[in-house]
Design an enzyme around this catalytic site. Structure first.
Site, PDB file in Angstrom:
ATOM      1  N   SER A   1       0.915  -1.490  -0.104  1.00 34.51           N
ATOM      2  CA  SER A   1       0.136   0.042   0.130  1.00 34.51           C
ATOM      3  C   SER A   1       1.104   1.327   0.034  1.00 34.51           C
ATOM      4  O   SER A   1       0.267   2.381  -0.073  1.00 34.51           O
ATOM      5  CB  SER A   1      -0.934  -0.260   1.351  1.00 34.51           C
ATOM      6  OG  SER A   1      -0.127  -0.337   2.187  1.00 34.51           O
TER       7      SER A   1
ATOM      8  N   ASN B   1      -1.548  -3.017  13.606  1.00 32.33           N
ATOM      9  CA  ASN B   1      -3.160  -2.444  13.621  1.00 32.33           C
ATOM     10  C   ASN B   1      -3.679  -1.263  14.206  1.00 32.33           C
ATOM     11  O   ASN B   1      -4.274  -0.160  13.912  1.00 32.33           O
ATOM     12  CB  ASN B   1      -3.926  -3.736  13.863  1.00 32.33           C
ATOM     13  CG  ASN B   1      -3.589  -4.587  13.253  1.00 32.33           C
ATOM     14  OD1 ASN B   1      -3.210  -4.747  12.107  1.00 32.33           O
ATOM     15  ND2 ASN B   1      -3.886  -6.152  13.815  1.00 32.33           N
TER      16      ASN B   1
ATOM     17  N   THR C   1     -41.128  25.899  -7.844  1.00 36.00           N
ATOM     18  CA  THR C   1     -41.812  24.336  -7.764  1.00 36.00           C
ATOM     19  C   THR C   1     -41.481  23.912  -8.634  1.00 36.00           C
ATOM     20  O   THR C   1     -42.177  24.237  -9.907  1.00 36.00           O
ATOM     21  CB  THR C   1     -42.743  24.404  -6.177  1.00 36.00           C
ATOM     22  OG1 THR C   1     -43.806  24.723  -7.152  1.00 36.00           O
ATOM     23  CG2 THR C   1     -42.326  24.745  -5.404  1.00 36.00           C
ATOM     24  N   HIS C   2     -41.382  22.545  -8.968  1.00 38.47           N
ATOM     25  CA  HIS C   2     -41.650  21.413 -10.288  1.00 38.47           C
ATOM     26  C   HIS C   2     -40.670  22.472 -11.256  1.00 38.47           C
ATOM     27  O   HIS C   2     -41.275  22.025 -12.592  1.00 38.47           O
ATOM     28  CB  HIS C   2     -42.560  21.131 -10.110  1.00 38.47           C
ATOM     29  CG  HIS C   2     -42.958  20.742  -9.589  1.00 38.47           C
ATOM     30  ND1 HIS C   2     -43.881  19.329  -9.268  1.00 38.47           N
ATOM     31  CD2 HIS C   2     -44.357  21.563  -8.542  1.00 38.47           C
ATOM     32  CE1 HIS C   2     -44.417  19.280  -8.093  1.00 38.47           C
ATOM     33  NE2 HIS C   2     -44.776  20.321  -7.230  1.00 38.47           N
TER      34      HIS C   2
ATOM     35  N   SER D   1     -15.939  26.917 -26.160  1.00 30.70           N
ATOM     36  CA  SER D   1     -15.735  26.237 -26.609  1.00 30.70           C
ATOM     37  C   SER D   1     -14.657  25.510 -28.468  1.00 30.70           C
ATOM     38  O   SER D   1     -14.548  26.632 -28.653  1.00 30.70           O
ATOM     39  CB  SER D   1     -16.856  25.674 -27.103  1.00 30.70           C
ATOM     40  OG  SER D   1     -17.779  25.270 -29.116  1.00 30.70           O
TER      41      SER D   1
ATOM     42  N   LYS E   1     -20.129  30.443 -28.090  1.00 27.67           N
ATOM     43  CA  LYS E   1     -19.882  29.921 -26.562  1.00 27.67           C
ATOM     44  C   LYS E   1     -19.167  30.304 -25.268  1.00 27.67           C
ATOM     45  O   LYS E   1     -18.613  30.273 -25.601  1.00 27.67           O
ATOM     46  CB  LYS E   1     -19.908  28.063 -26.112  1.00 27.67           C
ATOM     47  CG  LYS E   1     -20.739  27.795 -27.245  1.00 27.67           C
ATOM     48  CD  LYS E   1     -22.154  27.516 -26.704  1.00 27.67           C
ATOM     49  CE  LYS E   1     -22.169  26.271 -25.809  1.00 27.67           C
ATOM     50  NZ  LYS E   1     -22.112  25.021 -26.143  1.00 27.67           N
TER      51      LYS E   1
ATOM     52  N   ASN F   1     -18.879  28.117 -21.526  1.00 27.61           N
ATOM     53  CA  ASN F   1     -19.666  27.529 -20.331  1.00 27.61           C
ATOM     54  C   ASN F   1     -19.132  27.398 -19.031  1.00 27.61           C
ATOM     55  O   ASN F   1     -17.983  27.819 -18.892  1.00 27.61           O
ATOM     56  CB  ASN F   1     -19.004  26.312 -20.887  1.00 27.61           C
ATOM     57  CG  ASN F   1     -19.952  25.744 -22.822  1.00 27.61           C
ATOM     58  OD1 ASN F   1     -20.399  26.441 -22.955  1.00 27.61           O
ATOM     59  ND2 ASN F   1     -18.593  25.556 -23.643  1.00 27.61           N
TER      60      ASN F   1
ATOM     61  N   GLU G   1     -20.771  22.591 -14.102  1.00 24.19           N
ATOM     62  CA  GLU G   1     -21.028  20.839 -14.154  1.00 24.19           C
ATOM     63  C   GLU G   1     -19.469  19.805 -13.672  1.00 24.19           C
ATOM     64  O   GLU G   1     -20.006  18.779 -13.023  1.00 24.19           O
ATOM     65  CB  GLU G   1     -20.227  21.345 -15.902  1.00 24.19           C
ATOM     66  CG  GLU G   1     -21.398  21.166 -16.381  1.00 24.19           C
ATOM     67  CD  GLU G   1     -21.242  22.381 -17.875  1.00 24.19           C
ATOM     68  OE1 GLU G   1     -21.880  20.963 -18.697  1.00 24.19           O
ATOM     69  OE2 GLU G   1     -21.097  22.896 -18.325  1.00 24.19           O
TER      70      GLU G   1
ATOM     71  N   TYR H   1      -9.107  -6.308  12.845  1.00 26.15           N
ATOM     72  CA  TYR H   1      -8.201  -6.137  11.419  1.00 26.15           C
ATOM     73  C   TYR H   1      -8.778  -7.343  10.153  1.00 26.15           C
ATOM     74  O   TYR H   1      -8.528  -8.450  10.534  1.00 26.15           O
ATOM     75  CB  TYR H   1      -6.876  -5.773  11.647  1.00 26.15           C
ATOM     76  CG  TYR H   1      -6.339  -4.909  10.758  1.00 26.15           C
ATOM     77  CD1 TYR H   1      -6.646  -3.726  10.058  1.00 26.15           C
ATOM     78  CD2 TYR H   1      -5.442  -6.079   9.421  1.00 26.15           C
ATOM     79  CE1 TYR H   1      -6.655  -3.498   8.789  1.00 26.15           C
ATOM     80  CE2 TYR H   1      -4.784  -5.299   8.233  1.00 26.15           C
ATOM     81  CZ  TYR H   1      -5.319  -4.482   8.254  1.00 26.15           C
ATOM     82  OH  TYR H   1      -5.057  -3.997   7.048  1.00 26.15           O
TER      83      TYR H   1
ATOM     84  N   GLN I   1      -8.019  -2.075   4.685  1.00 26.87           N
ATOM     85  CA  GLN I   1      -5.633  -1.092   3.151  1.00 26.87           C
ATOM     86  C   GLN I   1      -6.748  -0.243   2.408  1.00 26.87           C
ATOM     87  O   GLN I   1      -6.231   0.123   1.663  1.00 26.87           O
ATOM     88  CB  GLN I   1      -5.414  -2.319   3.587  1.00 26.87           C
ATOM     89  CG  GLN I   1      -3.804  -1.719   2.451  1.00 26.87           C
ATOM     90  CD  GLN I   1      -2.661  -2.244   2.080  1.00 26.87           C
ATOM     91  OE1 GLN I   1      -2.383  -3.083   3.233  1.00 26.87           O
ATOM     92  NE2 GLN I   1      -2.444  -2.719   0.951  1.00 26.87           N
TER      93      GLN I   1
ATOM     94  N   LYS J   1      -8.054   4.155   2.271  1.00 26.30           N
ATOM     95  CA  LYS J   1      -7.134   4.988   2.331  1.00 26.30           C
ATOM     96  C   LYS J   1      -7.500   5.812   1.353  1.00 26.30           C
ATOM     97  O   LYS J   1      -7.503   6.799   0.613  1.00 26.30           O
ATOM     98  CB  LYS J   1      -5.855   4.508   2.357  1.00 26.30           C
ATOM     99  CG  LYS J   1      -4.936   4.309   4.291  1.00 26.30           C
ATOM    100  CD  LYS J   1      -4.662   4.148   3.976  1.00 26.30           C
ATOM    101  CE  LYS J   1      -4.103   2.797   5.220  1.00 26.30           C
ATOM    102  NZ  LYS J   1      -5.082   1.828   5.187  1.00 26.30           N
TER     103      LYS J   1
HETATM  104  N1  ARG Z   1      -0.870  -1.157   5.949  1.00 22.90           N
HETATM  105  C1  ARG Z   1      -2.165  -1.651   6.124  1.00 22.90           C
HETATM  106  C2  ARG Z   1      -3.249  -1.209   6.280  1.00 22.90           C
HETATM  107  O1  ARG Z   1      -3.398   0.272   5.856  1.00 22.90           O
HETATM  108  C3  ARG Z   1      -1.457  -1.522   7.373  1.00 22.90           C
HETATM  109  C4  ARG Z   1      -2.239  -2.415   8.958  1.00 22.90           C
HETATM  110  C5  ARG Z   1      -1.647  -3.927   8.354  1.00 22.90           C
HETATM  111  N2  ARG Z   1      -2.047  -5.120   9.515  1.00 22.90           N
HETATM  112  C6  ARG Z   1      -1.660  -5.870   8.647  1.00 22.90           C
HETATM  113  N3  ARG Z   1      -2.261  -6.868  10.282  1.00 22.90           N
HETATM  114  N4  ARG Z   1      -1.729  -6.431   8.114  1.00 22.90           N
HETATM  115  O2  ARG Z   1      -3.863  -1.774   6.455  1.00 22.90           O
END
Ligand code: ARG
Length: 465
Positions: free
Chosen positions: A22, A109, A154-155, A276, A282, A284, A289, A316, A321, A324
Site C-alpha cells: 500500500s 493495526n 417548485t417543479h 468551445s 459559447k 460554458n 458542471e 483487522y 487497507q 485510504k
Molecule cells: N497497510 C496496512 C493497512 O493499511 C497496515 C495494517 C496492516 N496490518 C496487518 N495486520 N496486516 O491497513
C-alpha cells in the site's frame, strides 16, 4: 528481507508483493506515522518499557527521517509494503537496535488506526474553513441583493416571488449544517486507538492516556477490539463530504440554468467559464458542471468504503487497507471543489432586470391575489378558485394580473378594490412576507446575521505549522 521473515521459508511471490503493498498511496501518511511513533516511543521510555536512551535515539531518528522525507531524500520501497514498515526499516537501518525496539507493545493495526485518524482529524478543519469562506461569499451576495426579486420555483415552474438574497441564504443554511456535520464527526472520532495493539492490547504497562494526550486526542478509545476494527469515522467523514457535495451539485445545477440564455439571471466571469473548440459564441459553465460531476465520485468513495466494511468480522482484516484511497480521493475532490465554487460565485454578476422580468411573467403573485380576497373575509379555498379563473382569463387574453382593469376584477368579485394593484406588486409581495424564515428584506437581514454569527463562532482555530 521482510520484517516478518522469521516464520517463512519462501520469498513472497512478486505478484503478491506488489498486490499487497500500500506504500503507493499510504506514503501520504508519513507525517502522522512519525508523529504516532514519536508519541509511542516517548511513552515507552517514560514507562521504562524501553530505556530513556533508546527512546531518545528513536525520537531523534524519526525526526531526521521526517526532515529527509520532506526534503525529498527518502525513497520508499515496495518490498517494505506500507508506510509503517518503510519508516521502521529506515529507522533501524539508521540507528540499529534502538530502532528495533520501537514496535514494542504495538501492532500495525493500532498504528494504522491512529495514523488514519490523525490524518482525517487534520483535514476536517481545512474543509470547515473552506465552507466558511464560501459562507462569506453567500453573505456578501445576499447583502447586495436584499431587494433583487426573482421567481421561486417548485417543479421548476414559477411559483412565488422571492429574492436572490433569500436564495443565497437557503444555501447558506445547507452549508451551515455541513459544517456542524463535520464538527460532529470530529468530536466523535477524537479518541486515540494507540495501545490497542493487534486487538487485545499488550502485557507491557502501556499508558494509553499518555499517548492519547501526546497526540492531542480527547481520550483513548475504550475497547481495543473495536479500536482496530473501527472505520466509522472515515465513513462518517465521507458521508459528510457526500452531503456537502450534494448541496454543491444542486447549487451548480442552478448556476448552470441561471447562466443559460433561457434564464440569463447571472453572468459568469470570463475567468470562471470556458469556451468551445468549435462554437465561437459559447461560454460554458464548466466549473459548475465539474462540481456537479465530481459529486458522483465522492458518493462512490462513500459507497466503496461502506461496501469494504460490510460484513467484516472483528478485528483487522486486510480489506481495511482499502479505506485510504476513497478518503484521500474525497479530500482531494472536496478541497478542490469548495474554493473554486466559492470563487466562481464570488465573481458572477447578478442580472436583477432579467430576474424581475421572469418574476413578472409567471403569475407568481396569484397567491397574493387570493390572500387579498381572504383578508377581506372570503374563505381561502373560494379565493383560490376565483384567482384560478382570473389566471385562466389572462392566459387566454395574453394579459397578466397587473394589466387587468378594476372592472375585470370586480366582475369576478366585489371584494376587489383599487388597492389590488398595490397588493400585486412583486416587491411588496416579497416584503410583506415578514414571517420568520421568509424573503422579506427584514427577515433575510436577520438570517444573514445568524449565518455571520455562525461563521464567527465556528472558524477553526489556526493551528501552527
Ligand atoms: N497497510 C496496512 C493497512 O493499511 C497496515 C495494517 C496492516 N496490518 C496487518 N495486520 N496486516 O491497513
Amino acid at each position: 528481507m521482510k520484517l516478518w521473515a522469521g516464520r517463512f521459508q519462501k520469498e513472497t511471490n512478486t505478484l503478491v508483493n506488489d498486490f499487497n503493498a500500500s506504500i503507493g498511496f499510504d506514503a501520504r501518511l508519513y507525517q502522522q506515522d512519525i508523529t504516532g511513533s514519536i508519541a509511542h516511543a516517548t511513552m515507552l521510555g517514560e514507562q521504562g518499557i524501553i530505556s530513556q536512551e533508546d527512546a531518545a535515539e528513536i525520537i531523534n531518528g524519526l525526526k531526521a527521517i521526517l526532515a529527509d522525507i520532506e526534503a525529498g531524500e527518502v525513497e520508499f520501497s515496495l518490498d517494505n509494503e506500507d508506510i509503517h514498515m518503510n519508516i521502521e526499516t529506515i529507522l533501524t537501518q539508521r540507528i540499529g537496535d534502538a530502532g528495533k525496539r520501537l514496535h514494542t507493545g504495538r501492532s500495525r493495526n493500532d498504528q494504522v488506526a491512529v495514523d488514519f485518524r490523525l490524518f482525517v482529524k487534520e483535514e476536517i478543519p481545512v474543509i470547515i474553513g473552506q465552507i466558511l469562506d464560501l459562507e462569506k461569499v453567500l453573505i456578501r451576495k445576499a447583502e447586495e441583493n436584499l431587494t433583487t426579486v426573482m421567481p421561486g420555483y417548485t417543479h421548476l415552474q414559477r411559483a412565488q416571488p422571492t429574492t436572490f438574497a433569500h436564495y443565497m441564504m437557503a444555501y447558506a443554511n445547507m452549508l451551515r449544517r455541513d459544517v456542524t456535520r463535520f464538527e460532529d464527526c470530529l468530536e466523535r472520532m477524537d479518541e486515540c486507538p494507540l495501545g490497542a495493539g493487534a486487538l487485545a492490547t499488550s502485557t507491557y504497562p502501556v499508558d494509553r492516556e499518555r499517548t492519547a494526550q501526546l497526540l492531542g486526542f480527547k481520550k483513548p478509545t475504550d475497547n481495543s477490539l473495536d479500536s482496530v476494527s473501527d472505520r466509522d469515522y472515515a465513513i462518517e467523514f465521507l458521508s459528510a463530504c457526500s452531503l456537502l457535495m450534494m448541496h454543491l451539485s444542486r447549487f451548480s445545477e442552478e448556476v448552470i440554468l441561471w447562466c443559460s440564455w433561457e434564464f440569463k439571471f447571472v453572468d459568469l466571469d470570463d475567468a470562471y467559464s470556458t469556451g468551445s473548440s468549435i462554437m465561437p459564441q459559447k461560454k460554458n459553465p464548466d466549473v459548475a458542471e465539474l462540481v456537479r460531476g465530481k459529486t458522483g465520485r465522492v458518493y462512490g468513495d462513500l459507497v466503496s468504503l461502506l461496501t469494504v466494511m460490510k460484513g467484516l468480522p472483528l478485528a483487522y482484516n486486510k480489506d481495511m487497507q482499502e479505506d485510504k484511497e476513497p478518503v484521500f480521493d474525497a479530500i482531494d475532490t472536496v478541497e478542490m471543489c469548495v474554493p473554486v465554487f466559492a470563487a466562481m460565485l464570488d465573481t458572477l454578476t447578478v442580472r436583477p432586470k432579467n430576474m424581475s422580468k421572469a418574476a413578472a411573467g409567471g403569475f407568481i403573485n396569484a397567491t397574493d391575489c387570493a390572500d387579498y380576497l381572504t383578508k377581506r373575509g372570503m374563505p381561502f379555498r373560494e379565493a383560490y378558485m376565483i384567482v384560478g379563473r382570473l389566471v385562466n382569463m389572462c392566459i387566454k387574453s395574453g394579459e397578466t394580473l397587473e394589466t387587468l382593469t378594476l372592472r375585470d376584477f370586480r366582475a369576478i368579485s366585489e371584494l376587489f378594490d383599487s388597492d389590488i394593484y398595490e397588493a400585486l406588486e412583486l416587491k411588496r409581495c416579497v416584503h410583506e412576507r415578514k414571517v420568520l424564515g421568509g424573503p422579506s428584506a427584514e427577515d433575510v437581514t436577520r438570517q444573514i446575521g445568524a449565518i455571520k454569527d455562525f461563521v464567527a463562532q465556528h472558524t477553526p482555530e489556526q493551528t501552527e505549522g
